[in-house]
Design an enzyme around this catalytic site. Sequence first.
Site, mmCIF file in Angstrom:
data_model
loop_
_atom_site.group_PDB
_atom_site.id
_atom_site.type_symbol
_atom_site.label_atom_id
_atom_site.label_comp_id
_atom_site.label_asym_id
_atom_site.label_seq_id
_atom_site.Cartn_x
_atom_site.Cartn_y
_atom_site.Cartn_z
ATOM 1 N N CYS A 263 -8.482 -0.781 -5.139
ATOM 2 C CA CYS A 263 -8.950 -1.079 -6.484
ATOM 3 C C CYS A 263 -9.796 0.083 -7.007
ATOM 4 C CB CYS A 263 -9.778 -2.347 -6.596
ATOM 5 S SG CYS A 263 -8.895 -3.829 -6.110
ATOM 6 N N ARG B 96 -5.689 4.123 -6.083
ATOM 7 C CA ARG B 96 -6.483 3.130 -5.353
ATOM 8 C C ARG B 96 -5.935 1.721 -5.476
ATOM 9 N NH1 ARG B 96 -11.511 4.957 -3.844
ATOM 10 N NH2 ARG B 96 -12.176 2.813 -3.653
ATOM 11 N N TRP C 102 -5.570 -3.739 -6.688
ATOM 12 C CA TRP C 102 -4.717 -3.969 -5.517
ATOM 13 C C TRP C 102 -5.042 -5.403 -5.118
ATOM 14 C CZ3 TRP C 102 -5.194 -5.276 -0.317
ATOM 15 C CH2 TRP C 102 -4.076 -5.025 0.476
ATOM 16 N N ASN D 263 -14.684 -4.509 -7.014
ATOM 17 C CA ASN D 263 -13.902 -3.959 -5.914
ATOM 18 C C ASN D 263 -14.510 -4.515 -4.630
ATOM 19 O OD1 ASN D 263 -12.534 -2.330 -4.116
ATOM 20 N ND2 ASN D 263 -13.533 -0.437 -4.753
ATOM 21 N N GLY D 264 -13.666 -4.915 -3.678
ATOM 22 C CA GLY D 264 -14.184 -5.470 -2.422
ATOM 23 C C GLY D 264 -13.955 -6.963 -2.360
ATOM 24 N N GLU E 162 2.677 8.140 14.316
ATOM 25 C CA GLU E 162 2.302 8.588 12.976
ATOM 26 C C GLU E 162 3.557 8.887 12.144
ATOM 27 O OE1 GLU E 162 0.248 8.618 10.793
ATOM 28 O OE2 GLU E 162 0.742 10.272 9.471
ATOM 29 N N LYS F 261 4.580 7.339 8.431
ATOM 30 C CA LYS F 261 4.970 8.121 7.243
ATOM 31 C C LYS F 261 6.299 7.625 6.690
ATOM 32 C CE LYS F 261 2.052 9.484 6.255
ATOM 33 N NZ LYS F 261 0.869 9.410 7.026
ATOM 34 N N GLU G 172 5.991 3.981 5.171
ATOM 35 C CA GLU G 172 5.208 3.919 3.934
ATOM 36 C C GLU G 172 5.995 4.301 2.699
ATOM 37 O OE1 GLU G 172 0.705 5.043 3.923
ATOM 38 O OE2 GLU G 172 1.749 6.590 5.037
ATOM 39 N N HIS H 190 12.670 0.667 28.881
ATOM 40 C CA HIS H 190 12.079 -0.617 29.267
ATOM 41 C C HIS H 190 12.288 -1.692 28.198
ATOM 42 C CE1 HIS H 190 10.302 1.184 32.805
ATOM 43 N NE2 HIS H 190 9.865 2.184 32.046
ATOM 44 N N LYS I 1 -4.592 3.478 -1.547
ATOM 45 C CA LYS I 1 -5.079 4.658 -0.842
ATOM 46 C C LYS I 1 -6.228 4.341 0.109
ATOM 47 C CE LYS I 1 -5.238 9.011 0.195
ATOM 48 N NZ LYS I 1 -4.268 9.435 1.227
HETATM 49 C C1 AGP Z 1 -1.856 6.875 5.831
HETATM 50 O O1 AGP Z 1 -0.676 7.436 5.411
HETATM 51 C C2 AGP Z 1 -2.102 5.531 5.355
HETATM 52 N N1 AGP Z 1 -2.098 5.455 3.948
HETATM 53 C C3 AGP Z 1 -3.197 4.733 6.016
HETATM 54 O O2 AGP Z 1 -2.730 4.372 7.278
HETATM 55 C C4 AGP Z 1 -4.599 5.369 6.159
HETATM 56 O O3 AGP Z 1 -4.545 6.438 7.058
HETATM 57 C C5 AGP Z 1 -5.607 4.309 6.647
HETATM 58 O O4 AGP Z 1 -5.674 3.284 5.713
HETATM 59 C C6 AGP Z 1 -6.978 4.887 6.910
HETATM 60 O O5 AGP Z 1 -7.514 5.449 5.753
HETATM 61 P P1 AGP Z 1 -8.762 6.417 5.813
HETATM 62 O O6 AGP Z 1 -8.316 7.671 6.492
HETATM 63 O O7 AGP Z 1 -9.132 6.638 4.399
HETATM 64 O O8 AGP Z 1 -9.823 5.733 6.614
#
Ligand code: AGP
Length: 601
Positions: A2, A28, A85, A111-112, A479, A483, A486, A502, A596
């Site tokens: 947000c 955000r 969001w 926000n929150g 990781e 990517k 997402e 396994h 984000k």
């Molecule tokens: C990364 O591509 C993601 N958008 C997500 O996993 C992110 O890394 C995670 O939410 C942590 O965010 P931060 O690094 O702002 O703490």
Amino acid sequence: MCGIFSYYGKKKNAPEIVIEGLKRLEYRGYDSWGIAYKQDSEIHVHKETGKISEFKVETADFKDSEVSIGEVKEKFTLSIGHSRWATHGRVNKTNSHPHFTEDKDIVLVHNGIFENYSEVKAYLKKKGHKFITETDTEVIAHLIEEHLKTHDFLEAVKMAIKEMEGRFAFVVISKNSNKMVAARKGSPLIIGVKGKEYFIASDIPAFLPHTNKIYYLDDNQLCSIENGEIEFFDMDSFDPIEKRIVEIELDIESAEKGEFPHFMIKEIMEQKDTLNRAINQNEDQILKVADAINKAYGTYVVGCGTAGKVGMVGEFLFSKIAKKHINFSFGSEFTSHKPFLTNKTLMIAISQSGETADTLEAIEAAKEKGVKIVSIVNVESSTMARMSDIVLPIKAGPEKAVASTKATTSQIAIMTLLAYACAGKLYEGKQLLINTASQINDMLNPRYEEHIMGIAKRIQDVESMYIIGRDVNYPIALESAIKLQEVSYIHAEGFAAGELKHGPIALISENTPVIALVSNDEYKKEILSNAMEVKSRGGYIIGVAPENEDVFDFWIRVPDTGNTSPLVNIIPVQILAYQLAVLRKNDPDKPRNLAKSVTVK
Ligand code: AGP
């Protein structure tokens, strides 16, 4: 998670200023958005679902709205805005912010999460308050209204805050007051200032076109603006606080896309420079942290999502380079480690935003036990940075695409520096990283992108794909999966290569793409055998490796950099994920269902 943007000042086009500010905060949250402003002692609200970036003030249709966004004819204009969001309540106009009381006495953006909102709502219902949404935010508006019966506006806000549990930030205005009040407890809120004008936002780049002078509102503080004057208060004692204006150096350009079609590809390409900035850390600070790690009775690395995967990479790097055991935990799982914390424990928190609620909560839990906190963070004004004993800034510049790329490699670079420093070999580590950065510089060229595009076109319609790695490249396989998930929305999973046999190998059928991260290390033979096992079952092997191997159906060349292989291996997968998103007509910068910074637990 947000975005909040509010304006207090003399400009007549305040709603437009707020809309433009929200556009810069859209990363955000982009489920819906809304603004409110005060005119003729009434507060007018306008809400929309969908992305604010697609909204054009000039051509907007306000037929079903109670406002027309034009000039505001007040001495000072008060306008608040929010991009959402969704947490409580579905994505629709009603649940969008701003939220308000029945006759819009109190209007706010938030926000929150207001954790105890249902109990407060039940209490307010008994008092006769009527609610039109399922949100926690609407309850804050009513709670302030309830206190308005016996207090003035600012006091009513203060009384309401006393009853609120959870992490939040909000900005509120009232029909019967010229004050704009903002409060911060665990979610970011920064105030831009230009003479008697104020811009209150969740992130600095949102108001950079107007000013680079800011007031940091710290946690548990609130401020009130009236007639161009601002006052700050402590949230517990309500004592006034003196603050000074800080001038910051961020430039607008680094927060814009420039010639690139998307932020994601711009940020991938920026890694040529961002890595060098990350490596160029204050050596005394690195040595100080290395010394603290060496002396600590236990070091925990904490992060979420991609930052979490960097923490896992760190576990392997420390074992390999410094022969040292460090513990990794996701922020959300950290509480189970609480019994082992003492004032001799050290925590390394990794985060791009510095606002991730799960990581912040882990830090809070650690601080309660006297644990010293080191943070590796991009946003230096963030809550996390301000909670830490030592901050190692990654200096990657604003990262706008939801998928983290440049922040990730910068964080890995700093973990590598720390591991070398712990082994008493900081100079060697730094030299290796500098060489790696220069090889990455050579890698990131249009021909390389084109080559990867060949594979993206080949696999763009697959349902599932897998990534395998060993040792330090196992977390890179995880990781890589994040990517791809997402932004491409292809079902992607990362595995420790040795684990395939396994169970997961049962998922392989004819032409299933499997990315094998094959470095020139002691695990090379084993991972090539694992790739062969996949190929024998019909799998299509995409090798990310310094050399072409017989088992590869497609080869993506990466330089042979030894202990920095995680850095060079993740970059082609970032590019592939981006290209798949574009080919599949997804928005790589604002993928569905995500935001984000994740400021809820
Ligand atoms: C990364 O591509 C993601 N958008 C997500 O996993 C992110 O890394 C995670 O939410 C942590 O965010 P931060 O690094 O702002 O703490």
